[in-house]
Design a protein around this motif. Structure first.
Motif, mmCIF file in Angstrom:
data_model
loop_
_atom_site.group_PDB
_atom_site.id
_atom_site.type_symbol
_atom_site.label_atom_id
_atom_site.label_comp_id
_atom_site.label_asym_id
_atom_site.label_seq_id
_atom_site.Cartn_x
_atom_site.Cartn_y
_atom_site.Cartn_z
ATOM 1 N N LYS A 61 0.659 -1.138 0.020
ATOM 2 C CA LYS A 61 -0.087 0.164 -0.009
ATOM 3 C C LYS A 61 0.791 1.174 -0.138
ATOM 4 O O LYS A 61 0.684 2.349 -0.577
ATOM 5 C CB LYS A 61 -0.875 0.119 0.976
ATOM 6 C CG LYS A 61 -1.792 1.110 1.270
ATOM 7 C CD LYS A 61 -2.916 1.169 2.507
ATOM 8 C CE LYS A 61 -3.733 2.291 2.346
ATOM 9 N NZ LYS A 61 -3.380 3.631 2.642
ATOM 10 N N GLU A 62 1.899 1.042 0.820
ATOM 11 C CA GLU A 62 2.531 2.617 0.902
ATOM 12 C C GLU A 62 3.513 2.811 -0.530
ATOM 13 O O GLU A 62 3.628 4.068 -0.663
ATOM 14 C CB GLU A 62 3.707 2.211 2.078
ATOM 15 C CG GLU A 62 3.094 2.282 3.428
ATOM 16 C CD GLU A 62 3.888 2.039 4.539
ATOM 17 O OE1 GLU A 62 5.287 1.724 4.261
ATOM 18 O OE2 GLU A 62 3.684 2.347 5.750
ATOM 19 N N ALA A 63 3.867 1.694 -1.103
ATOM 20 C CA ALA A 63 4.663 1.902 -2.352
ATOM 21 C C ALA A 63 3.600 2.281 -3.518
ATOM 22 O O ALA A 63 4.095 2.779 -4.371
ATOM 23 C CB ALA A 63 5.199 0.461 -2.758
ATOM 24 N N LEU A 64 2.540 1.878 -3.543
ATOM 25 C CA LEU A 64 1.668 1.493 -4.670
ATOM 26 C C LEU A 64 0.461 2.867 -4.832
ATOM 27 O O LEU A 64 0.081 3.344 -5.745
ATOM 28 C CB LEU A 64 1.269 0.622 -5.228
ATOM 29 C CG LEU A 64 2.247 -0.792 -5.402
ATOM 30 C CD1 LEU A 64 1.440 -1.993 -5.797
ATOM 31 C CD2 LEU A 64 2.906 -0.330 -6.488
ATOM 32 N N HIS A 65 0.066 3.127 -3.334
ATOM 33 C CA HIS A 65 -1.255 3.912 -3.399
ATOM 34 C C HIS A 65 -1.004 5.100 -4.206
ATOM 35 O O HIS A 65 -0.266 5.948 -3.778
ATOM 36 C CB HIS A 65 -1.578 3.908 -2.091
ATOM 37 C CG HIS A 65 -2.900 4.970 -1.883
ATOM 38 N ND1 HIS A 65 -3.966 4.846 -2.583
ATOM 39 C CD2 HIS A 65 -2.867 6.105 -1.116
ATOM 40 C CE1 HIS A 65 -5.041 5.808 -2.128
ATOM 41 N NE2 HIS A 65 -4.380 6.540 -1.323
ATOM 42 N N GLY A 66 -1.892 5.363 -5.055
ATOM 43 C CA GLY A 66 -1.956 6.829 -5.723
ATOM 44 C C GLY A 66 -1.040 7.201 -6.830
ATOM 45 O O GLY A 66 -0.611 8.121 -7.133
ATOM 46 N N LEU A 67 -0.017 6.139 -6.987
ATOM 47 C CA LEU A 67 0.896 6.072 -8.048
ATOM 48 C C LEU A 67 0.971 5.248 -9.192
ATOM 49 O O LEU A 67 0.244 4.010 -8.999
ATOM 50 C CB LEU A 67 2.346 5.672 -7.180
ATOM 51 C CG LEU A 67 2.781 6.784 -5.989
ATOM 52 C CD1 LEU A 67 3.710 6.073 -5.325
ATOM 53 C CD2 LEU A 67 2.749 8.299 -6.612
#
Length: 365
Positions: free
Chosen positions: A79-85
């Motif tokens: 989640k920290e690596a991919l959310h919104g990106l």
């Protein structure tokens, strides 16, 4: 139609994301078969953060999935690596990720039955005529409307003939006639007007004098509503062209006028009506409306839907905002567009139907 894809495990049901606390289960939006991302590819992209338990569709839209890890630490890292990106391994789609959790279930839920014949629904006055026009007639009608100017709404395009439907007031101005229906509809209007169901109906539908053409892009539907009673009398008649869809018919706890006595089915509430008729969330006085009966019907392209009597006056109809419909174990993808021709007869005077709880003429009198 194509057979449904096999999922890793679809026996578990997940709740809507409500918590920011880490969970092994991720609700991932803008991701799934409807946006050209297959489940194995999604699993491969997320497995970079840790071992996966499963990947499955979150709902019937085809553009939301549940990605489940064996522990919350790996889910949190993803989640920290991919959310919104943009995700490079998933065609650079921007993913929107929240934590989800498994719902507790007392029993396994069966997939909803989608009716493929109107007679199976038990709704009085509901008629469906498959292959009402042939492919040549379909193409001629589409070519004719594409030569005419479209009015652009927020999510779809429309054309009005005879009388303009005014969305702000959900009604027509019966004093503002724009002329006869266009000549390119003459053959289809003649065919509709010869239907025995209309000729024998208690309330006159003929002659038809109003037409609204709607164009829906994939993923665009229609919020639950009943066509305004005071605007139109008799039947509501809709011809589906260029693509299929599911139309769901709904009854609500505050609709007391139905003579339908079939088994009730619980379904979820949806957005307030945005097109015509009575909104499904609010009733006079602001009280909540709760759907208790849901009858999904599959409308093939080139089919004609006729709503008479109770089906017209007493049931809300709704097109889910999906790119993929699931019809009794098969996937049906919405095509590049779906165009509907909806024919009606404008009412001059108040409605005196027996469905008073959903009748604007009787509630407002």
């Amino acid at each position: 139609m194509r057979p449904s894809r096999e999922l890793c495990d679809d026996s578990m049901e997940f709740g809507k994301p409500r918590s920011s606390l880490p969970s092994p289960h991720l609700f991932v939006a803008n991701c799934g078969p409807a946006v050209d991302l297959e489940l194995p590819a999604i699993g491969q992209a997320f497995s970079a953060f840790g071992p996966l338990a499963q990947v499955q569709l979150a709902d019937g839209t085809g553009c939301r999935v549940i990605v489940s890890f064996h522990n919350a630490v790996h889910a949190q890292a993803a989640k920290e690596a991919l959310h919104g990106l943009p995700c490079p391994n998933l065609n650079n789609r921007v993913l929107y990720i929240q934590y989800s959790s498994v719902k507790k279930q007392s029993k396994v839920k069966e997939p909803p039955l989608v009716f493929e014949a109107a007679s199976e629904t038990g709704i009085p006055g509901l008629q469906l005529f498959k292959n009402f026009v042939n492919e040549d007639e379909e193409q001629e009608l589409l070519a004719a409307v594409d030569k005419r100017p479209w009015q652009v709404l927020s999510k779809r395009r429309v054309q009005h003939y005879g009388y303009e439907f005014q969305y702000k007031i959900r009604n027509v101005d019966a004093m503002q006639n724009m002329g006869k229906l266009p000549e390119f509809t003459d053959c289809i209007v003649k065919k509709i007007s010869s239907l025995p169901e209309l000729l024998a109906a208690e309330e006159a539908t003929l002659p038809l004098d109003q037409l609204t053409v709607n164009e829906y892009a994939p993923g665009v539907g229609l919020s639950p509503h009943i066509d305004t009673h005071s605007a139109f009398e008799g039947a509501i008649i809709s011809l589906s062209l260029a693509g299929p869809c599911i139309m769901e018919f709904r009854k609500y706890k505050m609709d007391h006028d139905s003579i339908y006595s079939g088994k009730e089915e619980i379904c979820e509430d949806d957005a307030q009506a945005d097109a015509t008729g009575c909104p499904d969330k609010h009733h006079r006085g602001g009280s909540q409306r709760h759907p208790v009966q849901c009858k999904p019907v599959f409308l093939p392209e080139r089919s004609l839907l006729v709503l008479l009597g109770e089906a017209r006056y007493g049931w809300h109809h709704y097109i889910p905002h999906h790119k993929v419909d699931y019809v009794n174990g098969q996937e049906v993808y919405r095509k590049q567009r779906r165009v509907s021709f909806t024919f009606r007869k404008v009412r001059h005077g108040p409605c005196k139907c027996r469905f008073a709880s959903v009748c604007d003429s009787q509630r407002d009198s």
